[in-house]
Scaffold this motif. Structure first.
Motif, PDB file in Angstrom:
ATOM      1  N   PHE A 218       0.868  -1.173   0.000  1.00 29.27           N
ATOM      2  CA  PHE A 218       0.000   0.000   0.000  1.00 29.27           C
ATOM      3  C   PHE A 218       0.909   1.229   0.000  1.00 29.27           C
ATOM      4  CE2 PHE A 218      -2.669  -3.245   1.964  1.00 29.27           C
ATOM      5  CZ  PHE A 218      -3.917  -3.013   1.395  1.00 29.27           C
ATOM      6  N   ILE A 254      -3.178   4.494  -2.133  1.00 29.73           N
ATOM      7  CA  ILE A 254      -3.886   4.884  -0.910  1.00 29.73           C
ATOM      8  C   ILE A 254      -5.182   5.641  -1.241  1.00 29.73           C
ATOM      9  CG2 ILE A 254      -3.730   6.216   1.224  1.00 29.73           C
ATOM     10  CD1 ILE A 254      -1.878   3.777   1.117  1.00 29.73           C
ATOM     11  N   VAL A 268      -8.105   0.223   0.972  1.00 35.32           N
ATOM     12  CA  VAL A 268      -7.404   0.784   2.137  1.00 35.32           C
ATOM     13  C   VAL A 268      -8.336   0.836   3.338  1.00 35.32           C
ATOM     14  CG1 VAL A 268      -6.347   2.908   3.027  1.00 35.32           C
ATOM     15  CG2 VAL A 268      -5.769   2.085   0.735  1.00 35.32           C
ATOM     16  N   GLU A 276       0.430   5.209   6.136  1.00 39.54           N
ATOM     17  CA  GLU A 276       0.984   4.631   4.911  1.00 39.54           C
ATOM     18  C   GLU A 276       2.429   5.077   4.773  1.00 39.54           C
ATOM     19  OE1 GLU A 276       1.494   6.896   2.138  1.00 39.54           O
ATOM     20  OE2 GLU A 276       0.373   8.586   2.868  1.00 39.54           O
ATOM     21  N   PRO A 277       3.228   4.336   4.026  1.00 40.84           N
ATOM     22  CA  PRO A 277       2.941   3.105   3.297  1.00 40.84           C
ATOM     23  C   PRO A 277       2.993   1.864   4.206  1.00 40.84           C
ATOM     24  CG  PRO A 277       5.236   3.691   2.982  1.00 40.84           C
ATOM     25  CD  PRO A 277       4.618   4.791   3.812  1.00 40.84           C
ATOM     26  N   TRP A 278       2.512   0.761   3.660  1.00 35.59           N
ATOM     27  CA  TRP A 278       2.545  -0.534   4.350  1.00 35.59           C
ATOM     28  C   TRP A 278       2.924  -1.631   3.358  1.00 35.59           C
ATOM     29  CZ3 TRP A 278       1.356  -2.120   9.393  1.00 35.59           C
ATOM     30  CH2 TRP A 278       0.822  -1.132  10.250  1.00 35.59           C
ATOM     31  N   GLU A 293       5.253  -1.320   8.532  1.00 37.13           N
ATOM     32  CA  GLU A 293       4.728   0.035   8.388  1.00 37.13           C
ATOM     33  C   GLU A 293       5.874   0.980   8.068  1.00 37.13           C
ATOM     34  OE1 GLU A 293       3.186   1.713  11.956  1.00 37.13           O
ATOM     35  OE2 GLU A 293       2.282   3.431  10.929  1.00 37.13           O
TER      36      GLU A 293
END
Lengths: 309, 93
Positions: A218, A254, A268, A276-278, A293
Motif C-alpha cells: 500500500f 492509498i 485501504v 501509509e505506506p505498508w 509500516e
C-alpha cells in the motif's frame, strides 16, 4: 502480567528496580505534563516551547503508528541535538510497563538500523512483544562509535489489537482494482512513474485457494517530492524481480483516482490502515505472516519473504 | 479537526523549517496537530488549519509527514499565529 508489590516483597534488588522505575516515570512525567509557559527570550507564543536544557542530545520519535498485544515491529527515528537523524552506532531499547507511579522493565532488544536505499536515512527497528495493554515506556540507549552513550525515553500506548491486519490475522479478501477494471489505463491505478505493473491481480484473486504467497504494498509514491516514500514501492518491485515466479505481488494506491487525497481507496478502508505506506506478507492460506509500516528496506523484507516463498 | 477560519484580515503567514517530533493524524486524510523542532532547538506546536495544504502542488499526506518524522527529514511549515494558537497552513518537503 504486571504484579503488584507489597512491602514484604521488596528486596534490595527490587528496591533498586523500583527506584529506577520511579525515576523513569518522573522523567516521563516531566517530559509529558503540560508545562507552564516559561519565560524565554524568543518564546513569545505559549505554543513555542523553550529550548530544552536537558534530554535533547537524543530525541526518539515513534515511527510505529500502532502497537498492540503480542508481536510488534517497534520502529523509531532518532534525532540528535543538531536536528540530524542518527544513522550509526548501537541502539538498545528497554521496554517498561508503566503503572501509575512505577515502571517495571519487561523486556529489551537491540534495534537494527534499516537504511533506505540511496539515502543516508532510515529507522531503527526492534522486534518485541507486549504482554499487556496500557501505557508503556521505552528507554533508548545510543552508543556511538566515538562518544559516550546517550539515553532518551519515550512513552506510548499498547492496545489490544491492531487496526490494520495483525500477525496471524486473515488478510481481507479485497477486490482491489485491476487493469481490466479501468480499461487497461494503468495511470488510473498507480501514481508511480511509470506505473508499476503490480495491478494484474486483485487481492481477492491472489488469495484464491492454491495460490502463491502474496505481498501487498500500500503506497502512494507520487506524494513525496523528496523521494523518501516512493522507494518503498521500488523495494517491492525489486522483490518481485527475484520472487515473481513464486509469489504474487499487488500494489494498492492509498487514494482513489485522481489521487487528490479526498477519498481513500476502498481497499485501504477494508484493511483499516492507520497510516501509509505498508507492506504485508500473506501466506498460501491467506494469513498475514508479516507486516511492515513505513520504510522497510530490502534487507528487512527479503528474509521475511523467504520464509513464505 | 478544529475548524479554524482564515479571515481576510488574518495576519501574514510565516514559514518555519525543522524536524517533526509528533504528528497527530486520526486518519489518512486528516492532520489535527503536529510539533516541529527548529534548528535552534525550539519546539513549535501547530494546529492544522481546516483547509490545511489547500492549494499546495505537492501535498504531504499525513502518512508522509510521519515518514519525514521517522527519518528526521526536515519539513517547511507555513503558518499563521492567531492569538495563542499557531495555525499551520501547509507542510512541504
Amino acid at each position: 502480567m504486571f504484579e503488584s508489590v507489597s512491602a514484604s516483597q521488596v528486596t534490595r534488588r527490587r528496591l533498586l528496580s523500583l527506584s529506577v522505575g520511579l525515576m523513569f516515570v518522573a522523567v516521563l512525567d516531566a517530559c509529558q505534563s503540560p508545562q507552564t509557559p516559561a519565560a524565554a527570550p524568543t518564546a513569545v507564543n505559549p505554543l513555542i516551547k523553550p529550548k530544552a536544557t536537558t534530554g535533547a542530545e537524543l530525541t526518539p520519535v515513534l515511527a510505529s503508528s500502532e502497537l498492540a498485544l503480542g508481536r510488534n515491529r517497534f520502529a523509531i527515528g532518532l534525532i540528535d541535538a543538531q536536528n540530524q537523524p542518527v544513522t550509526s552506532g548501537q541502539v538498545h531499547i528497554e521496554f517498561f510497563k508503566i503503572d501509575r507511579q512505577t515502571a517495571e522493565k519487561r523486556s529489551e532488544a537491540n534495534a537494527v538500523f534499516r537504511a533506505l536505499e540511496l539515502q543516508n536515512k532510515g529507522i531503527w527497528v526492534a522486534p518485541t512483544n507486549f504482554d499487556v495493554i496500557g501505557p508503556w515506556g521505552g528507554q533508548v540507549t545510543l552508543t556511538p562509535t566515538d562518544a559516550p552513550p546517550k539515553v532518551a525515553r519515550l512513552n506510548f500506548d499498547v492496545r489490544e489489537r491492531f487496526s490494520a491486519p495483525g500477525y496471524g490475522d486473515p488478510a481481507p479478501r479485497s477486490a482491489s482494482l485491476t487493469l481490466p477494471d479501468v480499461g487497461g489505463d494503468a495511470s488510473r491505478l498507480c501514481t508511480n512513474q511509470p506505473p508499476c505493473g503490480l495491478h494484474d491481480l486483485s487481492i481477492a484473486d491472489a488469495l484464491q485457494p492454491a495460490q502463491k504467497p502474496l505481498v501487498v504494498a500500500f503506497a502512494t509514491p507520487a506524494f513525496c517530492t523528496s523521494a523518501l516514500c516512493g522507494p518503498e514501492l521500488g523495494t517491492v518491485l525489486k522483490l518481485r524481480d527475484g520472487y515473481g515466479d513464486r509469489v504474487n505481488f499487488v500494489h494498492v494506491e492509498i487514494y482513489q483516482y485522481p489521487f487528490e487525497q479526498q477519498k481513500t481507496a476502498k481497499t485501504v478502508d477494508e484493511w483499516h490502515l492507520p497510516s501509509e505506506p505498508w507492506v504485508f506478507m500473506v501466506d498460501r492460506d491467506g494469513v498475514v505472516r508479516d507486516r511492515f509500516e513505513g520504510s522497510a528496506p530490502l534487507d528487512e523484507l527479503e528474509p521475511a519473504l523467504k520464509t513464505l516463498a | 479537526m478544529s475548524a479554524i477560519a482564515c479571515s481576510p484580515s488574518a495576519p501574514p503567514a510565516s514559514t518555519l523549517r525543522g524536524v517533526l517530533l509528533q504528528v497527530a493524524a486520526p486518519s489518512l486524510t486528516q492532520v489535527d496537530s503536529f510539533s516541529v523542532r527548529d534548528d535552534a532547538g525550539q519546539v513549535w506546536d501547530f494546529r492544522a488549519a481546516a483547509d490545511f495544504n489547500a492549494g499546495v502542488t505537492h501535498v504531504m499526506t499525513p502518512g508522509h509527514m510521519r515518514q519525514h518524522m521517522a527519518l528526521g527529514d526536515p519539513v517547511t511549515i507555513t503558518y499563521r499565529a492567531e492569538g495563542a494558537t499557531l495555525i499551520a497552513l501547509s507542510a512541504t518537503d
